[in-house]
Design an enzyme around this catalytic site. Structure first.
Site, PDB file in Angstrom:
ATOM      1  N   HIS A  64      35.880  86.666  19.550  1.00 24.25           N
ATOM      2  CA  HIS A  64      34.653  87.415  19.308  1.00 24.25           C
ATOM      3  C   HIS A  64      34.531  87.718  17.809  1.00 24.25           C
ATOM      4  CE1 HIS A  64      37.575  90.850  20.061  1.00 24.25           C
ATOM      5  NE2 HIS A  64      37.047  91.200  18.920  1.00 24.25           N
TER       6      HIS A  64
HETATM    7  P1  TYD Z   1      39.109  93.228  23.253  1.00 28.16           P
HETATM    8  O1  TYD Z   1      38.644  93.881  21.989  1.00 28.16           O
HETATM    9  O2  TYD Z   1      38.266  92.112  23.806  1.00 28.16           O
HETATM   10  O3  TYD Z   1      40.595  92.680  23.046  1.00 28.16           O
HETATM   11  P2  TYD Z   1      41.141  91.397  22.255  1.00 28.16           P
HETATM   12  O4  TYD Z   1      40.221  91.153  21.095  1.00 28.16           O
HETATM   13  O5  TYD Z   1      42.526  91.739  21.854  1.00 28.16           O
HETATM   14  O6  TYD Z   1      41.144  90.239  23.203  1.00 28.16           O
HETATM   15  O7  TYD Z   1      39.327  94.339  24.355  1.00 28.16           O
HETATM   16  C1  TYD Z   1      39.954  94.061  25.593  1.00 28.16           C
HETATM   17  C2  TYD Z   1      39.470  95.099  26.588  1.00 28.16           C
HETATM   18  O8  TYD Z   1      39.884  96.400  26.198  1.00 28.16           O
HETATM   19  C3  TYD Z   1      37.959  95.130  26.741  1.00 28.16           C
HETATM   20  O9  TYD Z   1      37.680  95.350  28.117  1.00 28.16           O
HETATM   21  C4  TYD Z   1      37.535  96.347  25.962  1.00 28.16           C
HETATM   22  C5  TYD Z   1      38.749  97.245  26.024  1.00 28.16           C
HETATM   23  N1  TYD Z   1      38.935  98.066  24.800  1.00 28.16           N
HETATM   24  C6  TYD Z   1      38.692  99.419  24.846  1.00 28.16           C
HETATM   25  O10 TYD Z   1      38.309  99.984  25.886  1.00 28.16           O
HETATM   26  N2  TYD Z   1      38.878 100.165  23.715  1.00 28.16           N
HETATM   27  C7  TYD Z   1      39.301  99.598  22.555  1.00 28.16           C
HETATM   28  O11 TYD Z   1      39.460 100.320  21.533  1.00 28.16           O
HETATM   29  C8  TYD Z   1      39.541  98.179  22.523  1.00 28.16           C
HETATM   30  C9  TYD Z   1      40.018  97.507  21.255  1.00 28.16           C
HETATM   31  C10 TYD Z   1      39.348  97.451  23.671  1.00 28.16           C
END
Ligand code: TYD
Length: 145
Positions: free
Chosen positions: A57
């Protein structure tokens, strides 16, 4: 580490305070070595899947600095024009991921722990999670200025 070629990105090196056999200490401070006010810290651990792929993303406004404080992983960055691959494997060396930078993390070592400092609270509406939408966003973001 190679020179950073993608936009909105730089290497952040934290100082290491050596205590000999008693360990090392690294410090991150808002506006000193982290180029924004830290409003959120999160960490990722227990990555038991060898084929795990995270990220995939970009953010519209959020800025982050990502560290690998244990183990190693592979970070792929793409600003829509240029791409760059970076291996993070030193606890004091992080990558500043600014706005509009598509990022993907993979090849996590079993003991890998990621630590991330973020400039704002979690907000799903700041994410661009679809690559073709990311490219469209870059092409059209200035249309109304
Ligand atoms: P995401 O940012 O997509 O993780 P990565 O980039 O490491 O793959 O987040 C994964 C999941 O966690 C998504 O459902 C959103 C949640 N999340 C939160 O609730 N709070 C946060 O601060 C973060 C970073 C993620």
């Amino acid at each position: 580490m190679d020179k950073i070629r993608v936009k909105n990105c730089k290497v952040i090196k934290l100082p290491i305070i050596q205590d000999g056999k008693d360990g090392c200490l690294s410090v991150a401070e808002s506006f000193h070595n982290i180029p924004f006010k830290i409003k959120r810290v999160y960490y990722i651990y227990n990555i038991n899947n060898k084929n795990a792929i995270r990220g995939m993303h970009a953010h519209k406004k959020l800025q982050q600095v990502i560290f690998c404080i244990n183990g190693s992983f592979f970070l792929r960055l793409n600003d829509g024009t240029k791409k760059q691959d970076i291996i993070l494997d030193e606890p004091n060396i992080g990558i500043y991921i600014g706005v509009e930078l598509w990022h993907t993390m993979k090849r996590f070592s079993e003991d890998c722990i990621l630590l991330v400092f973020a400039s704002d609270f979690y907000d799903e509406s700041d994410y661009i999670r679809n690559y073709s939408q990311f490219i469209k966003y870059l092409e059209h973001k200035n249309d109304f200025i």
